[in-house]
Design a protein around this motif. Sequence first.
Motif, PDB file in Angstrom:
ATOM      1  N   UNK A  83      10.042  -8.861   1.208  1.00 15.50           N
ATOM      2  CA  UNK A  83      11.304  -8.101   0.295  1.00 15.50           C
ATOM      3  C   UNK A  83      11.187  -8.336  -0.858  1.00 15.50           C
ATOM      4  N   UNK A  84      11.072  -9.586  -1.250  1.00 14.33           N
ATOM      5  CA  UNK A  84      11.259 -10.025  -2.507  1.00 14.33           C
ATOM      6  C   UNK A  84      10.009  -9.476  -3.407  1.00 14.33           C
ATOM      7  N   UNK A  85       8.705  -9.554  -2.858  1.00 16.56           N
ATOM      8  CA  UNK A  85       7.515  -8.851  -3.235  1.00 16.56           C
ATOM      9  C   UNK A  85       7.546  -7.459  -3.308  1.00 16.56           C
ATOM     10  N   UNK A  86       8.146  -6.870  -2.635  1.00 18.15           N
ATOM     11  CA  UNK A  86       8.441  -5.557  -2.608  1.00 18.15           C
ATOM     12  C   UNK A  86       9.464  -5.020  -3.740  1.00 18.15           C
ATOM     13  N   UNK A  87      10.186  -5.863  -4.239  1.00 17.88           N
ATOM     14  CA  UNK A  87      11.117  -5.629  -5.236  1.00 17.88           C
ATOM     15  C   UNK A  87      10.323  -5.555  -6.617  1.00 17.88           C
ATOM     16  N   UNK A  88       9.027  -6.280  -6.656  1.00 18.60           N
ATOM     17  CA  UNK A  88       8.211  -6.259  -7.823  1.00 18.60           C
ATOM     18  C   UNK A  88       7.909  -4.697  -8.132  1.00 18.60           C
ATOM     19  N   UNK A  89       7.420  -3.988  -6.988  1.00 19.58           N
ATOM     20  CA  UNK A  89       7.147  -2.599  -7.616  1.00 19.58           C
ATOM     21  C   UNK A  89       7.440  -1.798  -6.270  1.00 19.58           C
ATOM     22  N   UNK A  91       6.812   0.864  -5.234  1.00 17.29           N
ATOM     23  CA  UNK A  91       5.638   1.830  -4.877  1.00 17.29           C
ATOM     24  C   UNK A  91       4.735   1.143  -4.091  1.00 17.29           C
ATOM     25  N   UNK A  92       4.625  -0.247  -4.098  1.00 18.59           N
ATOM     26  CA  UNK A  92       3.511  -0.951  -3.395  1.00 18.59           C
ATOM     27  C   UNK A  92       3.636  -0.794  -1.949  1.00 18.59           C
ATOM     28  N   UNK A  93       2.759  -0.572  -1.272  1.00 20.58           N
ATOM     29  CA  UNK A  93       2.630  -0.377   0.434  1.00 20.58           C
ATOM     30  C   UNK A  93       2.510  -1.793   0.943  1.00 20.58           C
ATOM     31  N   UNK A  94       2.618  -1.599   2.259  1.00 19.37           N
ATOM     32  CA  UNK A  94       2.294  -2.885   3.158  1.00 19.37           C
ATOM     33  C   UNK A  94       0.976  -3.546   2.796  1.00 19.37           C
ATOM     34  N   UNK A  95       0.074  -2.958   2.590  1.00 16.85           N
ATOM     35  CA  UNK A  95      -1.238  -3.651   2.357  1.00 16.85           C
ATOM     36  C   UNK A  95      -1.270  -4.496   1.099  1.00 16.85           C
ATOM     37  N   UNK A  96      -0.478  -3.956   0.130  1.00 16.59           N
ATOM     38  CA  UNK A  96      -0.605  -4.587  -1.443  1.00 16.59           C
ATOM     39  C   UNK A  96       0.595  -5.656  -1.294  1.00 16.59           C
ATOM     40  N   UNK A  97       1.481  -5.576  -0.478  1.00 13.46           N
ATOM     41  CA  UNK A  97       2.532  -6.500  -0.354  1.00 13.46           C
ATOM     42  C   UNK A  97       1.998  -7.682   0.499  1.00 13.46           C
ATOM     43  N   UNK A  98       1.219  -7.653   1.210  1.00 14.83           N
ATOM     44  CA  UNK A  98       0.471  -8.573   2.151  1.00 14.83           C
ATOM     45  C   UNK A  98      -0.485  -9.429   1.379  1.00 14.83           C
ATOM     46  N   UNK A  99      -1.188  -8.553   0.484  1.00 12.58           N
ATOM     47  CA  UNK A  99      -2.256  -8.897  -0.299  1.00 12.58           C
ATOM     48  C   UNK A  99      -1.491 -10.099  -1.226  1.00 12.58           C
ATOM     49  N   UNK A 100      -0.493  -9.659  -1.902  1.00 13.38           N
ATOM     50  CA  UNK A 100       0.314 -10.589  -2.880  1.00 13.38           C
ATOM     51  C   UNK A 100       0.660 -11.868  -2.116  1.00 13.38           C
ATOM     52  N   UNK A 125       4.049 -19.512  -1.295  1.00 16.63           N
ATOM     53  CA  UNK A 125       4.399 -19.900  -2.797  1.00 16.63           C
ATOM     54  C   UNK A 125       5.232 -18.720  -3.194  1.00 16.63           C
ATOM     55  N   UNK A 126       6.466 -18.748  -3.109  1.00 17.53           N
ATOM     56  CA  UNK A 126       7.242 -17.788  -3.277  1.00 17.53           C
ATOM     57  C   UNK A 126       7.466 -17.565  -4.792  1.00 17.53           C
ATOM     58  N   UNK A 127       7.555 -18.726  -5.576  1.00 20.54           N
ATOM     59  CA  UNK A 127       7.559 -18.415  -6.915  1.00 20.54           C
ATOM     60  C   UNK A 127       6.043 -17.887  -7.506  1.00 20.54           C
ATOM     61  N   UNK A 128       5.143 -18.405  -7.011  1.00 22.17           N
ATOM     62  CA  UNK A 128       3.768 -17.530  -7.462  1.00 22.17           C
ATOM     63  C   UNK A 128       3.803 -16.139  -7.022  1.00 22.17           C
ATOM     64  N   UNK A 129       4.207 -15.746  -5.816  1.00 19.18           N
ATOM     65  CA  UNK A 129       4.239 -14.424  -5.314  1.00 19.18           C
ATOM     66  C   UNK A 129       5.092 -13.518  -6.124  1.00 19.18           C
ATOM     67  N   UNK A 130       6.158 -13.789  -6.734  1.00 20.75           N
ATOM     68  CA  UNK A 130       7.133 -12.775  -7.321  1.00 20.75           C
ATOM     69  C   UNK A 130       6.830 -13.168  -8.766  1.00 20.75           C
ATOM     70  N   UNK A 131       6.052 -14.067  -9.415  1.00 21.59           N
ATOM     71  CA  UNK A 131       5.824 -14.187 -10.677  1.00 21.59           C
ATOM     72  C   UNK A 131       4.609 -14.134 -11.234  1.00 21.59           C
ATOM     73  N   UNK A 132       3.468 -13.827 -10.482  1.00 21.00           N
ATOM     74  CA  UNK A 132       2.229 -13.723 -10.860  1.00 21.00           C
ATOM     75  C   UNK A 132       1.970 -12.141 -10.554  1.00 21.00           C
ATOM     76  N   UNK A 133       1.294 -11.365 -11.143  1.00 21.78           N
ATOM     77  CA  UNK A 133       0.574  -9.959 -10.918  1.00 21.78           C
ATOM     78  C   UNK A 133      -0.685 -10.410 -10.477  1.00 21.78           C
ATOM     79  N   UNK A 134      -1.107 -10.507  -9.281  1.00 22.81           N
ATOM     80  CA  UNK A 134      -2.301 -10.646  -8.877  1.00 22.81           C
ATOM     81  C   UNK A 134      -3.092  -9.562  -8.784  1.00 22.81           C
ATOM     82  N   UNK A 135      -4.447  -9.566  -8.888  1.00 20.27           N
ATOM     83  CA  UNK A 135      -5.323  -8.348  -8.774  1.00 20.27           C
ATOM     84  C   UNK A 135      -5.046  -7.576  -7.590  1.00 20.27           C
TER      85      UNK A 135
END
Length: 136
Positions: A83-89, A91-100, A125-135
């Motif tokens: 849910x926190x990762x989804x809040x980054x964008x 428009x991100x779908x399930x695949x992008x959230x899982x990848x993050x 790593x919740x901090x990294x997941x929400x603070x790093x824009x991974x490829x």
Amino acid sequence: MGALVIAAAGNDVSRTSYPARYDKALAVGSVEPNDNRSSYSNFGYNLDVLATGTDILSTSYNNDYISNTGTSMSTPIVSGLAVLVKGLDPNWGHERIGMQIRASANYIDDSNPNLENQLGNGSIDASSAVNTNLPG
């Protein structure tokens, strides 16, 4: 967009159980607070990530709380992170959230050589997941 299915890997010290074993599911195992794999947690090539699953406070009957242990306690932690990762964008779908979530996890080097490459991407790593824009 679809839904991200997050499933507990199981607690019988064997291969990742179904439904977590399905390719489309994000399979969650358990780590102790020190980031070592929990002795009860399932493992395997289908495992994606691990999260704390030991002595997690949960609701119980009669308006009470109890401490529970298992991959079923780890899974809601990963769901909250999703849910926190989804809040980054939004428009991100399930695949992008899982990848993050997978890409931001910390690799765990288990002392058991038989488990090499069977602990997924490691501990979330919740901090990294929400603070790093991974490829992605």
